[in-house]
Design a protein around this motif. Structure first.
Motif, short mmCIF file in Angstrom:
data_model
loop_
_atom_site.label_atom_id
_atom_site.label_comp_id
_atom_site.label_asym_id
_atom_site.label_seq_id
_atom_site.Cartn_x
_atom_site.Cartn_y
_atom_site.Cartn_z
N GLY A 115 1.15 -1.08 -0.24
CA GLY A 115 0.32 -0.26 0.01
C GLY A 115 0.72 0.99 -0.02
O GLY A 115 0.22 2.19 -0.03
N GLY A 116 1.87 1.11 0.09
CA GLY A 116 2.58 2.06 -0.15
C GLY A 116 3.43 2.77 -1.60
O GLY A 116 2.12 2.52 -2.67
N ASP A 117 3.78 4.34 -1.24
CA ASP A 117 3.75 5.24 -2.99
C ASP A 117 4.80 4.86 -3.55
O ASP A 117 6.07 5.10 -3.29
CB ASP A 117 4.00 6.37 -1.97
CG ASP A 117 4.08 7.50 -3.14
OD1 ASP A 117 3.94 7.43 -3.86
OD2 ASP A 117 3.86 9.08 -2.72
N ALA A 118 4.95 3.72 -4.42
CA ALA A 118 5.30 4.08 -5.34
C ALA A 118 6.08 4.42 -5.85
O ALA A 118 7.26 4.52 -6.24
CB ALA A 118 4.56 2.99 -7.13
N LEU A 119 5.84 5.99 -5.86
CA LEU A 119 6.41 7.08 -6.59
C LEU A 119 7.63 7.10 -6.01
O LEU A 119 8.55 7.99 -5.98
CB LEU A 119 5.55 8.38 -6.80
CG LEU A 119 3.95 8.48 -7.63
CD1 LEU A 119 3.91 9.37 -7.49
CD2 LEU A 119 4.70 8.10 -8.99
N LEU A 120 8.05 6.85 -4.60
CA LEU A 120 9.19 7.17 -3.85
C LEU A 120 10.32 6.25 -4.24
O LEU A 120 11.64 6.81 -3.80
CB LEU A 120 8.86 6.95 -2.47
CG LEU A 120 8.42 8.24 -2.03
CD1 LEU A 120 7.76 7.35 -0.18
CD2 LEU A 120 8.88 8.70 -1.85
N LEU A 121 10.11 4.87 -5.17
CA LEU A 121 10.87 3.90 -5.27
C LEU A 121 11.79 4.95 -6.27
O LEU A 121 11.93 5.43 -6.92
CB LEU A 121 10.10 3.08 -6.45
CG LEU A 121 9.64 2.10 -5.83
CD1 LEU A 121 8.93 1.12 -6.79
CD2 LEU A 121 10.78 1.27 -4.59
N GLU A 122 13.72 4.56 -6.37
CA GLU A 122 14.51 5.31 -7.40
C GLU A 122 14.42 6.74 -6.33
O GLU A 122 15.86 7.60 -7.32
CB GLU A 122 14.03 4.95 -7.85
CG GLU A 122 14.67 3.39 -9.31
CD GLU A 122 14.24 3.16 -10.38
OE1 GLU A 122 14.70 4.34 -10.94
OE2 GLU A 122 14.79 1.73 -10.70
N ARG A 123 13.91 7.70 -5.55
CA ARG A 123 13.96 8.24 -5.38
C ARG A 123 15.21 8.91 -4.16
O ARG A 123 15.65 7.70 -3.07
CB ARG A 123 12.89 9.48 -4.88
CG ARG A 123 12.04 9.35 -5.38
CD ARG A 123 12.11 10.26 -6.15
NE ARG A 123 12.43 12.05 -6.03
CZ ARG A 123 11.72 13.07 -5.97
NH1 ARG A 123 10.44 12.32 -6.04
NH2 ARG A 123 11.93 13.84 -5.76
N ARG A 124 15.53 9.48 -4.24
CA ARG A 124 17.36 9.99 -3.18
C ARG A 124 16.48 10.43 -2.07
O ARG A 124 16.22 11.67 -2.33
CB ARG A 124 18.35 10.74 -3.60
CG ARG A 124 19.50 10.81 -2.39
CD ARG A 124 21.18 11.07 -3.39
NE ARG A 124 21.03 12.15 -3.95
CZ ARG A 124 21.59 13.46 -4.05
NH1 ARG A 124 23.28 12.45 -3.37
NH2 ARG A 124 22.30 14.25 -4.49
N VAL A 125 16.84 10.22 -1.05
CA VAL A 125 15.84 10.81 0.78
C VAL A 125 17.03 10.86 1.61
O VAL A 125 18.02 10.36 1.48
CB VAL A 125 14.77 9.68 1.34
CG1 VAL A 125 13.90 10.57 -0.28
CG2 VAL A 125 15.23 8.76 1.56
N LEU A 126 16.23 11.58 2.59
CA LEU A 126 16.92 11.90 4.07
C LEU A 126 16.10 11.27 4.88
O LEU A 126 15.09 11.25 4.54
CB LEU A 126 17.19 13.07 4.03
CG LEU A 126 18.76 14.13 3.72
CD1 LEU A 126 18.94 15.60 4.06
CD2 LEU A 126 19.91 13.09 4.07
N VAL A 127 16.41 10.78 5.88
CA VAL A 127 15.62 10.23 6.60
C VAL A 127 15.22 11.50 7.90
O VAL A 127 16.15 11.70 8.85
CB VAL A 127 15.89 8.77 7.27
CG1 VAL A 127 15.07 8.85 8.68
CG2 VAL A 127 16.15 8.29 5.42
#
Length: 354
Positions: free
Chosen positions: A101-113
């Motif tokens: 159910g997560g946001d697939a648009l986040l895949l392959e994005r560079r992120v900070l936690v």
């Protein structure tokens, strides 16, 4: 994604032998979680302090201790530490899997936690920290709540981005809580460390005057990141600045210098802190506090605007990274030893194997 990964597991309270580089099971994201490939992970006081059990009420000295073999069950950030576990509070990562159910648009994005998580909402102060309360970024992969990852669009390197979360989040939280604004005069002790150097930039970007305190050999470097005036630890601050001469003190040093900080504050001034590297036990003259209407502000839980602010500052080019050096993840002990010498300015960063 199944299988194993390489990680540094902290096995208990003690010296560097408690840092074990080994294969462990790969984390699996559940609903509301994402799996990150760790691209870079910063080194912080908090990981060393947790390994040493410094947060225990039994410890009264500063954070410049070299190690301890004592077991301190109350020595973690939130009292108990979940040994054995994977530390690592700073994470720059790439989203490689989302939970059901997560946001697939986040895949392959560079992120900070966002390492400080207010799991009961921002109306309450309870908080948990990645790498202190649950497994963190000293590994090839880490799973975190989806709501705590923030895509960042910039040309910084992975290691440069990994300098940001803990130090700049902690600094921006104190600046935010203290209400720093244009025209104020702000004193920053310990200005060459990760949090201190972040404070110099973050206070300056709000239009305040920054007076920094550091060692004599780091004066020029601290001036170079934006401090309006730089004093050394050997200076007599009351003689150099005068009593009641600053609006805000943001101090993660504490220790024996604490009483002077209150004397330097103007009436109605504010003192904010999220640490005590020179020692947690201080002398407080209550008359300095109440007769001058001083506000003392403790800062651990990050407020809601803080991390979004930082991402915006990065993307608009309003702050810059201060990367002091990088190390392979399996050289974590060398990185922590060098960290404790305090010879660097900014942050040291670990790079996991690809």
């Amino acid at each position: 994604m199944q299988g194993e990964m390489l990680a540094v597991v902290t096995t208990g309270t003690g010296s560097y032998d408690k840092l074990v580089f080994k294969r462990v099971p790969m984390p699996v994201p559940g609903p509301g979680e994402v799996l990150l490939k760790v691209l870079a992970a910063g080194v912080n006081n908090t990981e060393i302090n947790t390994r040493l059990g410094w947060y225990s009420a039994s410890v009264t000295e500063g954070t410049d201790v070299t190690g301890s073999e004592e077991e301190r069950p109350d020595g973690g950030w939130n009292a108990a530490t979940p040994f054995p576990f994977i530390q690592g509070t700073d994470c720059c990562g790439e989203v490689v899997e989302v939970g059901v159910g997560g946001d697939a648009l986040l895949l392959e994005r560079r992120v900070l936690v966002r390492a400080c998580m207010r799991q009961h909402g921002f109306e309450r102060m309870e908080n948990i920290w990645m790498g202190s309360d649950f497994d963190g970024a000293f590994a090839q992969f880490v799973k975190v709540p989806e709501a705590e990852v923030f895509p960042v669009d910039c040309d910084w390197t992975d290691a440069e981005l990994a300098t940001i979360p803990c130090a700049y989040g902690t600094a921006e939280n104190m600046v935010h809580r203290a209400g720093v604004g244009a025209g104020m005069r702000v004193l920053v002790p310990g200005a060459s460390g990760g949090v201190g150097s972040a404070l110099v930039q973050l206070v300056k970007r709000r239009g305040a005057e920054v007076i920094a305190i550091t060692s004599a050999e780091k004066r020029d470097a601290v001036a170079g990141i934006g401090a309006d005036r730089v004093l050394t630890r050997e200076d007599d601050l009351l003689e150099a600045l005068g009593a009641e001469s600053v609006d805000v003190v943001i101090d993660n040093v504490a220790g024996a210098g604490f009483p002077t900080m209150l004397k330097l504050l103007r009436r109605g001034g504010r003192y904010a802190s999220s640490g005590a590297i020179a020692g947690p036990m201080v002398a407080l003259d209550m008359r300095d506090m109440y007769l001058k209407d001083i506000t003392l502000i403790g800062c651990t839980a990050w407020d809601e605007p803080v991390f979004r602010n930082l991402v915006a500052y990065i993307e608009r080019g309003e702050i810059r990274p201060l990367l002091a050096g990088t190390y392979p993840l399996d050289r974590i002990a060398d990185a922590q030893r060098d960290f404790q010498t305090k010879r660097h300015i900014g942050k040291l960063v670990l790079l996991p194997p690809a």
